[in-house]
Enzyme design. Structure first.
Site, short mmCIF file in Angstrom:
data_model
loop_
_atom_site.label_atom_id
_atom_site.label_comp_id
_atom_site.label_asym_id
_atom_site.label_seq_id
_atom_site.Cartn_x
_atom_site.Cartn_y
_atom_site.Cartn_z
N GLU A 57 29.02 0.15 81.38
CA GLU A 57 29.41 1.12 82.39
C GLU A 57 28.56 2.38 82.31
O GLU A 57 28.23 2.99 83.32
CB GLU A 57 30.90 1.45 82.23
N HIS A 113 37.90 0.06 87.36
CA HIS A 113 36.82 -0.64 86.63
C HIS A 113 35.67 -1.00 87.56
O HIS A 113 34.89 -1.92 87.29
CB HIS A 113 37.30 -1.96 85.99
N ASN A 169 32.27 10.54 79.79
CA ASN A 169 33.51 9.87 80.16
C ASN A 169 34.64 10.65 79.50
O ASN A 169 34.90 10.48 78.31
CB ASN A 169 33.44 8.41 79.67
N ARG A 193 31.98 9.89 84.72
CA ARG A 193 32.88 8.84 85.18
C ARG A 193 34.12 9.53 85.77
O ARG A 193 34.76 10.33 85.09
CB ARG A 193 33.29 7.95 84.02
N ARG A 195 49.71 -2.79 79.20
CA ARG A 195 50.31 -2.74 80.55
C ARG A 195 50.81 -4.13 80.95
O ARG A 195 50.17 -5.13 80.65
CB ARG A 195 49.26 -2.29 81.58
#
Ligand code: AMP
Length: 411
Positions: A397, A193, A12, A104, A254
């Site tokens: 993940e 996601h 990742n 990823r 965010r």
């Protein structure tokens, strides 16, 4: 393509970091996807700085965590350092037991609906998507190129954060703006996601003893980044992130949903540039903008001490979450489960309690003692009488990426 090995290295790659895990797929599959097959995990951070850091945990040998600090100039140097750590444990990248490297990749646009073996054409397409994912895809591409240089003979598989959401119907994916302008610039809702939403929705169905095709699930991935998705019979029908990860829930840094006119106002009245507004909304908003902290643990601690700003930030976070639970209940029509996952979702019992409070009429409730239990296992936290199962389902993940990559190369 048939792999001979049974191991997958998951990479990742971020702009200044690389997270990695080496998994043995025979172990993970026989253990039903638990952590049993994890051979090594680690992280390189602050790449390009003087004080880069590599943290490596050799799980296969049961050895201690090793930490090294010192300059690591770029991703190539980072991956070489990771390879050296793995070699020291007898798990080197040159091992014939390595079946694939799974990467990823944040943005796959509309083209990549499945994990994909990387070749020149695939790399070019990922590059073509840089304008819609300027922060993420370049780092992913660097990671892929570096890994390809180290093991050009090995299948490298891209697993896209957007792929699970490509099943969204057009009416959920399209913004209500001029169609020609939107299409010319590939402006639509892609969602992110996706690897987590796919994994957690499947695990939630398993927790209920059902096949994914039989259940409708609202997945709440609440980490530092946060997104919700509505999954009907195993297919994503709506998700809260959009063209970029900025849309939707209140996140660590965010804003999530705001009136788009706020951006014009900041430009015209506050004199801010597009880049400044981008930074404000992506890095200085959400929980950190509201109260100066983006770690839910710290926010809860401050609330317990009577801090009003922290309390308001928490309430705004919960209000948005509740609105999405309501919206996705309407989108799905029938909800079988609400699943909380990621750092906040898995650990912050007060967030779960507050998000579901008052939703009894919708069949949703949380049992206080079940909610207080800490565990790494998927579990129900709703009382028996509740029509909708409320669950905590830890995401994984890396395992999902490894499984998808392995399935592709061993098919
Ligand atoms: P993630 O992005 O999934 O790694 O989640 C990171 C976030 O999870 C942190 O910023 C915290 O807000 C939150 N978090 C992690 N551990 C806890 C905890 N024990 N209690 C509350 N929040 C937590």
């Amino acid at each position: 393509m048939t792999a001979t090995g049974t191991r997958v290295l998951v990479l990742n790659s971020g702009s200044s970091s690389v997270k990695y895990q080496l998994l043995d797929m025979t172990d993970t599959q026989s253990a039903g996807g638990s952590a049993a097959g994890r051979l090594a995990v680690g992280l390189v951070e602050r790449i390009g700085e003087e004080n880069s850091r590599l943290v490596h945990t050799p799980l296969a040998t049961g050895g201690d965590k090793r930490e090294t600090e010192g300059p690591i100039a770029d991703h190539e140097a980072a991956l070489k350092a990771v390879a050296a750590e793995l070699s020291a444990d007898g798990l080197g990248l040159d091992s014939p037991q390595l079946a694939a490297i799974g990467h990823r990749v944040v943005h796959g646009g509309l083209k990549f609906t499945e994990p994909t073996v990387i070749n020149d054409a695939v790399l070019q397409e990922i590059e073509r998507l840089v304008p819609v994912a300027p922060l993420h895809n370049p780092a992913n591409i660097t990671g892929i190129r570096t890994a390809l240089a180290l093991r050009p003979d090995l299948p490298q598989v891209a697993v896209f954060d957007t792929a699970f959401h490509t099943t969204m119907p057009e009416y959920a994916a399209r913004y209500a703006i001029d169609v020609e302008t939107a299409d010319a610039h590939r402006i639509r809702r892609y969602g992110f996601h996706g690897t987590s939403h796919a994994y957690v929705s499947r695990k939630t169905a398993a927790l209920l003893g059902k096949d994914p095709s039989e259940v409708n699930v609202i997945v709440l991935h609440l980490g530092n980044g946060a997104s919700a998705s509505a999954v009907a019979g195993g297919r994503c029908v709506d998700t809260s992130m959009g063209l970029t990860p900025l849309e939707g829930l209140v996140m660590g840094t965010r804003s999530g949903d705001i009136d788009p006119a706020v951006t014009f106002h900041l430009g015209r009245v506050a004199g801010m540039s597009a880049d400044e507004i981008d930074t404000l909304l992506n890095k200085k908003s959400g929980l950190i903008g509201l109260c100066g902290d983006n770690d839910m643990r710290e926010i809860r601690r401050r609330i317990d001490e009577g801090d009003e700003r922290a309390a308001l930030a928490f309430d705004i976070y919960i209000h948005r979450l509740k609105k999405y639970i309501g919206a996705y209940s309407a989108v799905l029509g029938r909800v079988d489960a609400v699943a909380f996952t990621a750092g906040v979702g898995e650990n912050a019992a007060p967030v779960r309690e507050a998000a579901v409070a008052g939703l009894e009429e919708m069949g949703m409730a949380v049992d206080a003692s079940l909610n207080a239990v800490r565990s790494d296992e998927p579990r129900l936290i709703s009382p028996e009488y509740a029509r909708v199962a409320v669950a905590v389902v830890p995401t994984d993940e890396e395992l999902e990426i490894a499984q998808q990559a392995y399935a592709l190369v061993s098919a």
